[in-house]
Write a protein that holds these residues in place. Structure first.
Motif, PDB file in Angstrom:
ATOM      1  N   ARG A 188       2.745 -17.084  20.315  1.00  0.00           N
ATOM      2  CA  ARG A 188       2.673 -15.634  20.170  1.00  0.00           C
ATOM      3  C   ARG A 188       3.187 -15.264  18.784  1.00  0.00           C
ATOM      4  NH1 ARG A 188       7.660 -13.253  20.616  1.00  0.00           N
ATOM      5  NH2 ARG A 188       9.311 -14.550  21.527  1.00  0.00           N
ATOM      6  N   LEU A 189       2.918 -14.011  18.407  1.00  0.00           N
ATOM      7  CA  LEU A 189       3.335 -13.519  17.096  1.00  0.00           C
ATOM      8  C   LEU A 189       4.761 -12.993  17.166  1.00  0.00           C
ATOM      9  CD1 LEU A 189       0.112 -11.562  16.056  1.00  0.00           C
ATOM     10  CD2 LEU A 189       0.795 -13.860  15.342  1.00  0.00           C
ATOM     11  N   ALA A 190       5.528 -13.268  16.114  1.00  0.00           N
ATOM     12  CA  ALA A 190       6.883 -12.740  15.966  1.00  0.00           C
ATOM     13  C   ALA A 190       7.063 -12.321  14.513  1.00  0.00           C
ATOM     14  CB  ALA A 190       7.931 -13.782  16.361  1.00  0.00           C
ATOM     15  N   PRO A 191       7.833 -11.249  14.245  1.00  0.00           N
ATOM     16  CA  PRO A 191       8.000 -10.790  12.866  1.00  0.00           C
ATOM     17  C   PRO A 191       8.615 -11.861  11.972  1.00  0.00           C
ATOM     18  CG  PRO A 191       8.737  -9.105  14.402  1.00  0.00           C
ATOM     19  CD  PRO A 191       8.492 -10.352  15.215  1.00  0.00           C
ATOM     20  N   ASP A 192       8.067 -11.980  10.777  1.00  0.00           N
ATOM     21  CA  ASP A 192       8.624 -12.865   9.752  1.00  0.00           C
ATOM     22  C   ASP A 192       9.724 -12.090   9.042  1.00  0.00           C
ATOM     23  OD1 ASP A 192       9.187 -14.263   7.364  1.00  0.00           O
ATOM     24  OD2 ASP A 192       7.195 -15.164   7.354  1.00  0.00           O
ATOM     25  N   PRO A 193      10.959 -12.580   9.035  1.00  0.00           N
ATOM     26  CA  PRO A 193      12.055 -11.781   8.452  1.00  0.00           C
ATOM     27  C   PRO A 193      11.888 -11.490   6.967  1.00  0.00           C
ATOM     28  CG  PRO A 193      12.765 -14.033   8.949  1.00  0.00           C
ATOM     29  CD  PRO A 193      11.420 -13.852   9.576  1.00  0.00           C
ATOM     30  N   ILE A 194      11.055 -12.276   6.264  1.00  0.00           N
ATOM     31  CA  ILE A 194      10.877 -12.067   4.825  1.00  0.00           C
ATOM     32  C   ILE A 194       9.727 -11.112   4.539  1.00  0.00           C
ATOM     33  CG2 ILE A 194      10.350 -13.227   2.639  1.00  0.00           C
ATOM     34  CD1 ILE A 194      11.714 -15.703   3.716  1.00  0.00           C
ATOM     35  N   THR A 195       8.618 -11.283   5.229  1.00  0.00           N
ATOM     36  CA  THR A 195       7.416 -10.500   4.904  1.00  0.00           C
ATOM     37  C   THR A 195       7.233  -9.267   5.775  1.00  0.00           C
ATOM     38  OG1 THR A 195       6.082 -11.915   6.361  1.00  0.00           O
ATOM     39  CG2 THR A 195       6.237 -12.550   4.040  1.00  0.00           C
ATOM     40  N   ALA A 196       7.877  -9.206   6.940  1.00  0.00           N
ATOM     41  CA  ALA A 196       7.716  -8.021   7.799  1.00  0.00           C
ATOM     42  C   ALA A 196       8.170  -6.737   7.104  1.00  0.00           C
ATOM     43  CB  ALA A 196       8.468  -8.219   9.115  1.00  0.00           C
ATOM     44  N   PRO A 197       9.304  -6.731   6.376  1.00  0.00           N
ATOM     45  CA  PRO A 197       9.681  -5.504   5.667  1.00  0.00           C
ATOM     46  C   PRO A 197       8.660  -5.082   4.607  1.00  0.00           C
ATOM     47  CG  PRO A 197      11.570  -6.978   5.862  1.00  0.00           C
ATOM     48  CD  PRO A 197      10.373  -7.756   6.293  1.00  0.00           C
ATOM     49  N   VAL A 198       7.934  -6.030   4.042  1.00  0.00           N
ATOM     50  CA  VAL A 198       6.917  -5.683   3.048  1.00  0.00           C
ATOM     51  C   VAL A 198       5.780  -4.913   3.716  1.00  0.00           C
ATOM     52  CG1 VAL A 198       5.330  -6.604   1.319  1.00  0.00           C
ATOM     53  CG2 VAL A 198       7.521  -7.737   1.703  1.00  0.00           C
ATOM     54  N   VAL A 199       5.376  -5.340   4.909  1.00  0.00           N
ATOM     55  CA  VAL A 199       4.330  -4.628   5.640  1.00  0.00           C
ATOM     56  C   VAL A 199       4.788  -3.211   5.961  1.00  0.00           C
ATOM     57  CG1 VAL A 199       2.965  -4.592   7.753  1.00  0.00           C
ATOM     58  CG2 VAL A 199       3.386  -6.761   6.578  1.00  0.00           C
ATOM     59  N   GLU A 200       6.021  -3.065   6.416  1.00  0.00           N
ATOM     60  CA  GLU A 200       6.544  -1.730   6.721  1.00  0.00           C
ATOM     61  C   GLU A 200       6.547  -0.859   5.470  1.00  0.00           C
ATOM     62  OE1 GLU A 200      10.351  -2.512   8.348  1.00  0.00           O
ATOM     63  OE2 GLU A 200       9.596  -3.460  10.182  1.00  0.00           O
ATOM     64  N   ARG A 201       6.899  -1.446   4.343  1.00  0.00           N
ATOM     65  CA  ARG A 201       6.908  -0.693   3.073  1.00  0.00           C
ATOM     66  C   ARG A 201       5.498  -0.231   2.705  1.00  0.00           C
ATOM     67  NH1 ARG A 201       8.851  -3.022  -2.892  1.00  0.00           N
ATOM     68  NH2 ARG A 201       7.441  -1.680  -4.127  1.00  0.00           N
ATOM     69  N   ILE A 202       4.505  -1.100   2.878  1.00  0.00           N
ATOM     70  CA  ILE A 202       3.129  -0.753   2.506  1.00  0.00           C
ATOM     71  C   ILE A 202       2.644   0.447   3.318  1.00  0.00           C
ATOM     72  CG2 ILE A 202       0.735  -1.565   2.607  1.00  0.00           C
ATOM     73  CD1 ILE A 202       1.768  -4.337   1.860  1.00  0.00           C
ATOM     74  N   PHE A 203       2.879   0.421   4.622  1.00  0.00           N
ATOM     75  CA  PHE A 203       2.442   1.545   5.454  1.00  0.00           C
ATOM     76  C   PHE A 203       3.217   2.821   5.111  1.00  0.00           C
ATOM     77  CE2 PHE A 203       0.419  -1.673   8.071  1.00  0.00           C
ATOM     78  CZ  PHE A 203      -0.672  -1.014   8.584  1.00  0.00           C
ATOM     79  N   ALA A 204       4.514   2.689   4.892  1.00  0.00           N
ATOM     80  CA  ALA A 204       5.320   3.872   4.593  1.00  0.00           C
ATOM     81  C   ALA A 204       4.889   4.502   3.271  1.00  0.00           C
ATOM     82  CB  ALA A 204       6.799   3.492   4.548  1.00  0.00           C
ATOM     83  N   GLU A 205       4.624   3.693   2.252  1.00  0.00           N
ATOM     84  CA  GLU A 205       4.222   4.244   0.959  1.00  0.00           C
ATOM     85  C   GLU A 205       2.837   4.869   1.030  1.00  0.00           C
ATOM     86  OE1 GLU A 205       4.586   1.138  -1.906  1.00  0.00           O
ATOM     87  OE2 GLU A 205       6.775   1.345  -2.084  1.00  0.00           O
ATOM     88  N   TYR A 206       1.945   4.282   1.802  1.00  0.00           N
ATOM     89  CA  TYR A 206       0.600   4.859   1.891  1.00  0.00           C
ATOM     90  C   TYR A 206       0.624   6.195   2.624  1.00  0.00           C
ATOM     91  CZ  TYR A 206      -4.442   5.119   2.378  1.00  0.00           C
ATOM     92  OH  TYR A 206      -5.741   5.536   2.292  1.00  0.00           O
ATOM     93  N   VAL A 207       1.400   6.268   3.710  1.00  0.00           N
ATOM     94  CA  VAL A 207       1.488   7.523   4.449  1.00  0.00           C
ATOM     95  C   VAL A 207       2.156   8.606   3.596  1.00  0.00           C
ATOM     96  CG1 VAL A 207       2.568   8.622   6.456  1.00  0.00           C
ATOM     97  CG2 VAL A 207       1.458   6.418   6.697  1.00  0.00           C
ATOM     98  N   SER A 208       3.075   8.192   2.699  1.00  0.00           N
ATOM     99  CA  SER A 208       3.775   9.169   1.859  1.00  0.00           C
ATOM    100  C   SER A 208       2.908   9.696   0.730  1.00  0.00           C
ATOM    101  CB  SER A 208       5.044   8.560   1.279  1.00  0.00           C
ATOM    102  OG  SER A 208       4.715   7.506   0.363  1.00  0.00           O
ATOM    103  N   GLY A 209       1.742   9.072   0.499  1.00  0.00           N
ATOM    104  CA  GLY A 209       0.821   9.600  -0.500  1.00  0.00           C
ATOM    105  C   GLY A 209       0.446   8.646  -1.611  1.00  0.00           C
ATOM    106  N   LEU A 210       1.064   7.485  -1.702  1.00  0.00           N
ATOM    107  CA  LEU A 210       0.702   6.518  -2.738  1.00  0.00           C
ATOM    108  C   LEU A 210      -0.657   5.902  -2.438  1.00  0.00           C
ATOM    109  CD1 LEU A 210       3.953   4.531  -3.592  1.00  0.00           C
ATOM    110  CD2 LEU A 210       2.784   6.242  -4.991  1.00  0.00           C
ATOM    111  N   GLY A 211      -1.419   5.585  -3.483  1.00  0.00           N
ATOM    112  CA  GLY A 211      -2.701   4.925  -3.309  1.00  0.00           C
ATOM    113  C   GLY A 211      -2.553   3.419  -3.226  1.00  0.00           C
ATOM    114  N   ILE A 212      -3.651   2.756  -2.868  1.00  0.00           N
ATOM    115  CA  ILE A 212      -3.619   1.304  -2.707  1.00  0.00           C
ATOM    116  C   ILE A 212      -3.281   0.619  -4.021  1.00  0.00           C
ATOM    117  CG2 ILE A 212      -5.075  -0.700  -2.199  1.00  0.00           C
ATOM    118  CD1 ILE A 212      -6.499   0.944  -0.116  1.00  0.00           C
ATOM    119  N   TYR A 213      -3.870   1.102  -5.124  1.00  0.00           N
ATOM    120  CA  TYR A 213      -3.611   0.478  -6.418  1.00  0.00           C
ATOM    121  C   TYR A 213      -2.146   0.638  -6.812  1.00  0.00           C
ATOM    122  CZ  TYR A 213      -4.121  -0.730 -11.338  1.00  0.00           C
ATOM    123  OH  TYR A 213      -3.984  -1.315 -12.563  1.00  0.00           O
TER     124      TYR A 213
END
Length: 589
Positions: A188-213
């Motif tokens: 089963r899938l479990a959060p990676d302690p190193i890369t999981a925060p990066v995923v959370e950051r990507i979603f948070a920044e996109y929702v806040s208005g930053l573009g993909i680039y």
């Protein structure tokens, strides 16, 4: 009669090729031995789907090529199970070749050779080919239905690589008793302690208005490794130098970060390779399904990294900005590129292959270096580096033609003749075949001596038949090697290369894709240094092939059979792509 034996096994369902081959071989022998037949050659397709036509399967294609050879060494072909060999209309497209070349096709289902004039035999083979197609379709339906149920009802991880941000952990024994007995376990899938925060950051920044680039640039600026850099084994074909916009977009589109198991985001479609030639069969294309076709698990299956509301808001924002996922169509260039895959960017720290591109009806080569990659590596690289193809063609062809000029001809002949004298690699297959023949002769002498001493004639006759079949196969192999191997003398080479004018004309007339294949065989490597407006060229030929027509049609190299040529036989080259055509710079360049 001497037979060639054909068998096929698929590795998709983890079949054992050895066991499958053995039972098919036993079935074939039981069919032909009562008629005095023996197997002297063997052709197989391992790991290739039965739906692929014979002309596109390596073992089947080799057998069809052997049918046209009058020195093939066998009189008939025996197949252990026709359902594994033929699919759909393949029998109707293939059997006429057997009839044309006078080679019988034996199958157990008709008790011997197929009679081309028998409607009953044709009907039997058509039925088995249809059954083969039906069996494959039933297996596909059962597997897809089972996977959909496991994803929806159990939330089971169905294999593959874990998404970036997750890692795989043990989820207990396998529910299938047979697989559990083998030690197989669920994951089963479990959060990676190193890369999981990066995923959370990507979603948070996109929702806040930053573009993909902007998100990709920020990750690269902060020194966060990209998915391919963090785990190079998952994407060995990626450079891993920085965050690509496509990587950020793929993360934003992945619904499994919500904690639910989602299956059927992509599907495999079988599309005709050529609509004007149905006999070529299909090729498999991966295509995206619409969100309505996705299979969601009924309840969360692993720990979420984002909420489902955040994911749905992200999808709404992407749709509003016109970033909805679209079906990516394969790009098939209408124009051939002579230096495709051969031209590299020479800027320090880059070294990537330059891609072909058409601008204003001209062929160019471009190295497009994303800014996030440059930021990650600290490079001074222009966003785009261009080189026009026509500025490189004439000087390169002139340089390659110099090897045939009178001033270089004798040196070229001497070097190639010296390389052709090294027959270490070319003699190995011949020596192996000769050794097999000698061993067969020794065994036949022993069996005849045993027969004279009063051994069982029936048993000894069986031994002799097996060894004679092996000797026939080795003799055919030896003959084939001798036909394909010929040591070139100085006179041979001089005769081939003396007419350099025709060779250069043929090179100019050749199609771009044919030139590209020829350059690949020559081991051509080009490096463009834009700051110096210089292209450095290097040729490292792996073989020198004789062409019976004296033209420049590229033929596939057969390593080990072609005499090795030295790269030093070609004069060095430095090309200034801004110079006039045919200008060749000096040796120091």
């Amino acid at each position: 009669m001497y037979f060639a034996f054909f068998w096929r096994v698929s590795t998709e369902d983890n079949q054992d090729p050895t066991a499958s081959r053995n039972w098919q071989y036993t079935r074939a022998r039981s069919l032909i031995e009562p008629h005095g037949g023996s197997i002297v050659a063997e052709y197989s397709d391992v790991g290739h789907s039965r739906s692929v036509p014979w002309q596109r399967r390596p073992g089947s294609k080799a057998l069809l090529d052997a049918l046209a050879d009058p020195n093939r060494g066998f009189d008939a072909v025996v197949i252990g199970e026709p359902q594994r060999a033929f699919y759909g209309n393949q029998f109707g497209n293939t059997f006429p070749l057997f009839v044309h070349y006078g080679v019988q096709l034996w199958v157990p289902e008709v008790g011997g050779p197929i009679d081309p004039t028998s409607e009953a035999h044709d009907l039997v083979m058509s039925v088995f080919a249809g059954m083969s197609k039906g069996e494959r379709n039933r297996i596909k339906l059962r597997v897809r239905t089972a996977m959909a149920a496991q994803a929806e009802l159990e939330g089971r991880f169905l294999g593959g690589r874990p998404p970036y941000g997750y890692r795989l952990v043990d989820a207990g024994p396998h529910p299938n008793p047979a697989k559990a007995a083998e030690g197989r376990r669920l994951q089963r899938l479990a959060p990676d302690p190193i890369t999981a925060p990066v995923v959370e950051r990507i979603f948070a920044e996109y929702v806040s208005g930053l573009g993909i680039y902007a998100i990709a640039e920020g990750l690269a600026r902060d020194g966060i490794p990209s998915p391919s850099a963090y785990d190079p084994r998952r994407n060995p074909h990626r450079c891993g130098t920085g965050w690509a916009k496509s990587a950020v977009r793929a993360i934003l589109l992945n619904p499994r970060y919500t904690g639910y198991q989602v299956w059927n985001r992509q599907r495999k479609d079988e599309v005709l390779i050529d609509v004007t030639d149905v006999a070529l069969g299909h090729e498999t294309k991966l295509r995206w399904n619409t969100t309505e076709d996705w299979i969601w698990s009924e309840r969360p299956a692993h720990e979420p990294l984002i909420s489902r509301e955040t994911f749905e808001l992200t999808q709404e924002l992407m749709r509003a900005q016109g970033k909805r996922p679209h079906q990516r169509k394969p790009h098939r260039s209408r124009h051939g590129y002579q230096f495709k895959g051969l031209l590299l960017c020479g800027i320090d720290g880059c070294g990537r292959r330059m891609q072909g591109q058409r601008n204003h009806d001209e062929s160019y080569y471009r190295c497009r270096f994303p800014q996030q990659y440059a930021l990650a590596q600290g490079l001074e690289h222009p966003r785009n580096v261009y080189l026009r193809e026509r500025e490189l063609v004439d000087p390169l062809e002139h340089w390659l033609g110099r090897v045939f000029d009178p001033d270089y001809l004798e040196d070229t002949v001497r070097r190639l003749a010296a390389a052709a004298g090294d027959t270490t690699t070319t003699a190995a297959p011949v020596a192996a075949a000769q050794a097999r023949i000698q061993r067969c002769e020794a065994r036949l002498a022993q069996y005849r001596a045993a027969l004279d001493a009063g051994a069982d004639p029936v048993l000894v006759a069986e031994w002799i038949a097996e060894v004679e079949a092996e000797r026939t196969a080795a003799t055919a192999e030896l003959k084939a090697h001798k036909q394909r191997t010929r040591q070139l003398t100085a006179d041979d080479i001089r005769h081939l290369v003396h007419n350099s004018t025709k060779a250069r004309r043929a090179l100019r007339r050749a199609k771009p894709e044919d030139k590209n294949e020829l350059y690949r065989q020559l081991g051509l490597r080009l490096v463009y240094q834009p700051e110096r407006h210089l292209v450095s060229a290097e040729v490292n030929p792996v073989g020198f092939l004789m062409c019976p027509r004296g033209d420049l049609n590229p033929h596939p190299l057969d390593r080990g059979l072609a005499p090795q040529a030295s790269a030093s036989a070609i004069p060095p080259l430095g090309l200034d792509h801004t110079a006039a055509p045919r200008r060749v710079r000096g040796k120091d360049s």
